[in-house]
Design an enzyme around this catalytic site. Sequence first.
Site, PDB file in Angstrom:
ATOM      1  N   GLY A 101       0.794  -1.236   0.000  1.00 28.00           N
ATOM      2  CA  GLY A 101       0.000   0.000   0.000  1.00 28.00           C
ATOM      3  C   GLY A 101       0.821   1.277   0.000  1.00 28.00           C
ATOM      4  N   ALA A 105      -0.670   5.011   0.766  1.00 27.28           N
ATOM      5  CA  ALA A 105      -0.242   5.655   2.015  1.00 27.28           C
ATOM      6  C   ALA A 105       0.326   7.042   1.730  1.00 27.28           C
ATOM      7  CB  ALA A 105       0.788   4.785   2.730  1.00 27.28           C
ATOM      8  N   ASP A 146      -7.438  -0.488  -0.697  1.00 32.19           N
ATOM      9  CA  ASP A 146      -6.169   0.024  -0.147  1.00 32.19           C
ATOM     10  C   ASP A 146      -6.357   1.403   0.469  1.00 32.19           C
ATOM     11  OD1 ASP A 146      -5.076  -2.234  -1.260  1.00 32.19           O
ATOM     12  OD2 ASP A 146      -3.368  -1.203  -2.172  1.00 32.19           O
TER      13      ASP A 146
HETATM   14  O1  PMV Z   1      -1.544  -5.625  -4.802  1.00 34.03           O
HETATM   15  P1  PMV Z   1      -2.321  -4.901  -3.756  1.00 34.03           P
HETATM   16  O2  PMV Z   1      -1.925  -5.243  -2.356  1.00 34.03           O
HETATM   17  O3  PMV Z   1      -2.479  -3.452  -3.983  1.00 34.03           O
HETATM   18  O4  PMV Z   1      -3.787  -5.511  -3.754  1.00 34.03           O
HETATM   19  C1  PMV Z   1      -4.555  -5.592  -4.876  1.00 34.03           C
HETATM   20  C2  PMV Z   1      -5.848  -6.202  -4.497  1.00 34.03           C
HETATM   21  C3  PMV Z   1      -6.704  -6.549  -5.689  1.00 34.03           C
HETATM   22  O5  PMV Z   1      -7.906  -7.082  -5.140  1.00 34.03           O
HETATM   23  C4  PMV Z   1      -6.034  -7.621  -6.533  1.00 34.03           C
HETATM   24  C5  PMV Z   1      -7.003  -5.339  -6.541  1.00 34.03           C
HETATM   25  C6  PMV Z   1      -7.919  -4.330  -5.893  1.00 34.03           C
HETATM   26  O6  PMV Z   1      -7.954  -3.196  -6.393  1.00 34.03           O
HETATM   27  O7  PMV Z   1      -8.616  -4.637  -4.914  1.00 34.03           O
END
Ligand code: PMV
Length: 310
Positions: A101, A105, A146
């Site tokens: 993140g 952040a 996020d």
């Molecule tokens: O890669 P990260 O931790 O930013 O997570 C992405 C999470 C997904 O579900 C794959 C994409 C989203 O936007 O929720």
Amino acid sequence: MKASAVGKIILFGEHAVVYGRAALAVPVTQMRAQVEVLPSSRPGIWIDAPDVKVSAELNTLPSDHPLAALIHNLFFALAVDPFPDLSIHITSSIPVASGLGSGAAVSVALTRALCGALARPLTDEQVSSYAFEIEKLHHGTPSGIDNAVITYDRPIYYVKDRPIEMLRVAEPFTIVIGYTGIPAPTRDAVAAVRRLWEAQPDEWNVVFDGMQTLSQLAREAMESGRWRHLGPLMNENHALLQRLTVSSPELERLIAASREAGALGAKLSGGGRGGNMIALAPGNGPQAVADALDAAGAARVIITEVRQQD
Ligand code: PMV
């Protein structure tokens, strides 16, 4: 004016959350992005962000640069005219492009620091929505999880386009995060899953429904203090993510090593195809799992406790 924001991990429901299913995410409080905004004697808005190698005046950055876009969006929405002369210093202990993140952040901390400097306070909902606009530049079609978990800095149960629900953590538990060392653009993994889903929506909707059920069961386990039950649920979630083709040999190696070392469950976390895995530490502590991840070649191991805040 200073502001900071935490990192995050997704515990359950990544990818399915893009398709409207529930997901669980928690803050990782021992890593932070920090932003300081000061009046400047030089004309312009000077941004110094050594971690992403930016040292420039705002107007020399491309308009779709995440930092420039955030400042422009915010100042436009707040009708800031003319722009004040500012010096902005951004640092972060959150590894970049590693699923923790870092981008969200920085967006959250920068939004809060600028609003503080302008004496124009925003609600959490507003901060999260400015950060979400920038997540779109990073990720294409983000779910918004996020920016939400990082803004609220609380464990959350998240469904796209619905009000955010805070999770109650009845008993703390410990997660060990293992970074494969392979930066994995979330945008690519999300696009690959979309191609699968577009080809066979019925088949993949069943998988997403399965993930949604796991998120609901995980919420019940966390809220009733039965955190040990999260282990098997994590294993099941990982099996569904494998079917979605978002695991990788490096993730599999770390996941197997953590389970052999006594983790109660393990899965990839975030977009996958690199990035991070997470393991649930057993009651006697996380060290054996952390050591096993180190020995299996993790580029970075982070131990984080999930607990009720306030
Ligand atoms: O890669 P990260 O931790 O930013 O997570 C992405 C999470 C997904 O579900 C794959 C994409 C989203 O936007 O929720």
